[in-house]
Scaffold this active site. Structure first.
Site, PDB file in Angstrom:
ATOM      1  N   LYS A   1      -2.301  -3.533  13.112  1.00 43.65           N
ATOM      2  CA  LYS A   1      -3.258  -4.242  12.932  1.00 43.65           C
ATOM      3  C   LYS A   1      -3.101  -5.587  12.585  1.00 43.65           C
ATOM      4  O   LYS A   1      -3.904  -7.051  12.767  1.00 43.65           O
ATOM      5  CB  LYS A   1      -4.067  -4.055  12.082  1.00 43.65           C
ATOM      6  N   GLY A   2      -1.425  -6.495  12.970  1.00 40.28           N
ATOM      7  CA  GLY A   2      -1.700  -7.652  11.699  1.00 40.28           C
ATOM      8  C   GLY A   2      -2.245  -9.203  12.058  1.00 40.28           C
ATOM      9  O   GLY A   2      -2.008  -9.997  11.522  1.00 40.28           O
TER      10      GLY A   2
ATOM     11  N   GLU B   1       2.154 -12.077  18.190  1.00 44.84           N
ATOM     12  CA  GLU B   1       2.076 -11.229  16.511  1.00 44.84           C
ATOM     13  C   GLU B   1       1.833 -12.034  15.712  1.00 44.84           C
ATOM     14  O   GLU B   1       1.987 -12.717  15.634  1.00 44.84           O
ATOM     15  CB  GLU B   1       4.008 -11.154  17.121  1.00 44.84           C
ATOM     16  N   ASP B   2       1.780 -11.177  14.357  1.00 47.57           N
ATOM     17  CA  ASP B   2       1.868 -11.240  13.175  1.00 47.57           C
ATOM     18  C   ASP B   2       3.027 -12.295  12.999  1.00 47.57           C
ATOM     19  O   ASP B   2       3.332 -13.332  12.315  1.00 47.57           O
ATOM     20  CB  ASP B   2       1.719 -10.853  12.171  1.00 47.57           C
TER      21      ASP B   2
ATOM     22  N   ASP C   1      10.444 -10.246  12.426  1.00 47.82           N
ATOM     23  CA  ASP C   1      11.075  -9.294  12.027  1.00 47.82           C
ATOM     24  C   ASP C   1      12.741  -9.096  12.351  1.00 47.82           C
ATOM     25  O   ASP C   1      13.371  -9.982  12.435  1.00 47.82           O
ATOM     26  CB  ASP C   1      10.576  -8.836  10.687  1.00 47.82           C
TER      27      ASP C   1
ATOM     28  N   LYS D   1      11.486 -14.703  10.600  1.00 45.65           N
ATOM     29  CA  LYS D   1      12.543 -14.512   9.593  1.00 45.65           C
ATOM     30  C   LYS D   1      13.607 -13.965  10.424  1.00 45.65           C
ATOM     31  O   LYS D   1      13.872 -13.391  10.478  1.00 45.65           O
ATOM     32  CB  LYS D   1      11.981 -13.236   9.227  1.00 45.65           C
TER      33      LYS D   1
ATOM     34  N   PHE E   1       9.275 -10.279   1.519  1.00 49.50           N
ATOM     35  CA  PHE E   1       7.640  -9.988   1.712  1.00 49.50           C
ATOM     36  C   PHE E   1       6.337 -10.533   1.667  1.00 49.50           C
ATOM     37  O   PHE E   1       6.374 -11.225   0.652  1.00 49.50           O
ATOM     38  CB  PHE E   1       8.105  -8.566   0.950  1.00 49.50           C
TER      39      PHE E   1
ATOM     40  N   ASP F   1       0.264  -7.136   6.199  1.00 53.46           N
ATOM     41  CA  ASP F   1      -0.017  -5.988   5.019  1.00 53.46           C
ATOM     42  C   ASP F   1       0.920  -5.818   4.213  1.00 53.46           C
ATOM     43  O   ASP F   1       2.059  -6.508   4.964  1.00 53.46           O
ATOM     44  CB  ASP F   1      -1.003  -4.487   5.468  1.00 53.46           C
TER      45      ASP F   1
ATOM     46  N   ARG G   1      -4.713  -7.884   3.736  1.00 54.82           N
ATOM     47  CA  ARG G   1      -5.246  -8.614   4.925  1.00 54.82           C
ATOM     48  C   ARG G   1      -6.479  -9.482   4.801  1.00 54.82           C
ATOM     49  O   ARG G   1      -5.891 -10.231   5.407  1.00 54.82           O
ATOM     50  CB  ARG G   1      -5.198  -7.362   5.668  1.00 54.82           C
TER      51      ARG G   1
HETATM   52  P1  IMP Z   1      10.048  -5.897  13.375  1.00 58.44           P
HETATM   53  O1  IMP Z   1      10.274  -5.197  14.391  1.00 58.44           O
HETATM   54  O2  IMP Z   1      11.531  -5.727  12.043  1.00 58.44           O
HETATM   55  O3  IMP Z   1      10.504  -7.070  13.903  1.00 58.44           O
HETATM   56  O4  IMP Z   1       9.122  -6.055  12.421  1.00 58.44           O
HETATM   57  C1  IMP Z   1       7.403  -6.705  12.764  1.00 58.44           C
HETATM   58  C2  IMP Z   1       6.508  -5.779  12.680  1.00 58.44           C
HETATM   59  O5  IMP Z   1       6.685  -5.550  10.439  1.00 58.44           O
HETATM   60  C3  IMP Z   1       5.165  -6.595  12.229  1.00 58.44           C
HETATM   61  O6  IMP Z   1       4.533  -6.650  13.190  1.00 58.44           O
HETATM   62  C4  IMP Z   1       4.895  -6.972  10.940  1.00 58.44           C
HETATM   63  O7  IMP Z   1       3.677  -5.431  10.504  1.00 58.44           O
HETATM   64  C5  IMP Z   1       6.166  -5.940  10.265  1.00 58.44           C
HETATM   65  N1  IMP Z   1       6.520  -6.925   9.493  1.00 58.44           N
HETATM   66  C6  IMP Z   1       7.508  -7.349   9.001  1.00 58.44           C
HETATM   67  N2  IMP Z   1       7.859  -7.739   7.876  1.00 58.44           N
HETATM   68  C7  IMP Z   1       6.320  -8.293   7.241  1.00 58.44           C
HETATM   69  C8  IMP Z   1       6.340  -9.259   6.037  1.00 58.44           C
HETATM   70  O8  IMP Z   1       7.031  -9.857   5.515  1.00 58.44           O
HETATM   71  N3  IMP Z   1       5.557  -9.434   5.427  1.00 58.44           N
HETATM   72  C9  IMP Z   1       4.360  -7.931   6.369  1.00 58.44           C
HETATM   73  N4  IMP Z   1       4.138  -6.950   7.321  1.00 58.44           N
HETATM   74  C10 IMP Z   1       5.571  -7.170   8.245  1.00 58.44           C
HETATM   75 MG    MG Z   2       2.064  -4.584   9.304  1.00 63.37          MG
END
Ligand code: IMP
Ligand code: MG
Length: 181
Positions: free
Chosen positions: A43-44, A99-100, A103, A131, A152, A159, A165
């Site tokens: 949803k982000g 994408e939001d 990470d 990040k 975070f 969220d 959100r």
């Molecule tokens: P990844 O697979 O670790 O790159 O994670 C990506 C997803 O993790 C994003 O789409 C977010 O939903 C969530 N996420 C990662 N870091 C954060 C944060 O700092 N705040 C909120 N959601 C996060």
């Molecule tokens: Mg999320």
């Protein structure tokens, strides 16, 4: 009034809007003469996607993909589940994944693989936040709004446990909210 669970504001609404406008200008330039398909990762990305596409003056389509990658709320498990797939095929389309936050990269690397197999004409990533220090899977984002420190973040669609959100700025969440001592 800033929410009591918020440590500080990282990017306010006006700063975000200016950055979104310049990302949209880059996309317009790169996709001139084409009709890209924006794929929002739910949803982000919903607020970012809504602001972004309203600044892109190109014919375009919009679709959504819902995935869940987290066992707990703030750490990735590496397992990605598709909760809602795209409504239409993407063969021959110029696809921009929206994408939001990027990470570990596990989520987007899974999604990139999955969508690449459907033979789009092109596939690129537009992420509002990145990040880089947390990366585990190699993922290249063509468009990045802001690089952020390893904290975070919530607000503007992001969220923690589905909360926060609707905060208009991107904020650092207080550690005590997501860390159990
Ligand atoms: P990844 O697979 O670790 O790159 O994670 C990506 C997803 O993790 C994003 O789409 C977010 O939903 C969530 N996420 C990662 N870091 C954060 C944060 O700092 N705040 C909120 N959601 C996060
Ligand atoms: Mg999320």
């Amino acid at each position: 009034m800033i929410h009591p669970d918020i440590e500080r504001i990282l990017f306010d609404g006006q700063t975000i809007q200016r950055r979104v406008e310049s990302l949209a200008a880059e996309i317009e330039r790169d996709y001139g003469g084409k009709a890209p398909l924006f794929v929002g990762i739910l949803k982000g990305s919903f607020i970012f996607l809504a602001d972004l596409v309203r600044c892109v003056e190109l014919p375009c389509d919009i679709d959504f993909l819902a995935v869940s990658s987290y066992g707990k709320e703030s750490e990735t498990t590496g397992t990605v589940r598709v909760l809602k797939d795209l409504d239409s095929g993407i063969a021959g389309r110029d696809v921009i994944i929206v994408e939001d936050i990027l990470d570990s990269g596990m989520t987007l690397s899974y999604i990139m693989n999955m969508l690449q197999n459907r033979q789009p004409a092109s596939l690129s990533i537009c992420t509002l936040l990145d990040k880089p220090s947390r990366r585990k899977a190699p993922v290249f984002a063509r468009y990045v709004g802001f690089q952020t420190p390893d904290e975070f973040l919530v607000g503007y669609g992001l969220d923690y446990s589905d909360r926060y959100r609707n905060i208009p700025s991107i904020c650092v969440l207080k550690r005590e909210i997501y860390e159990t001592v």
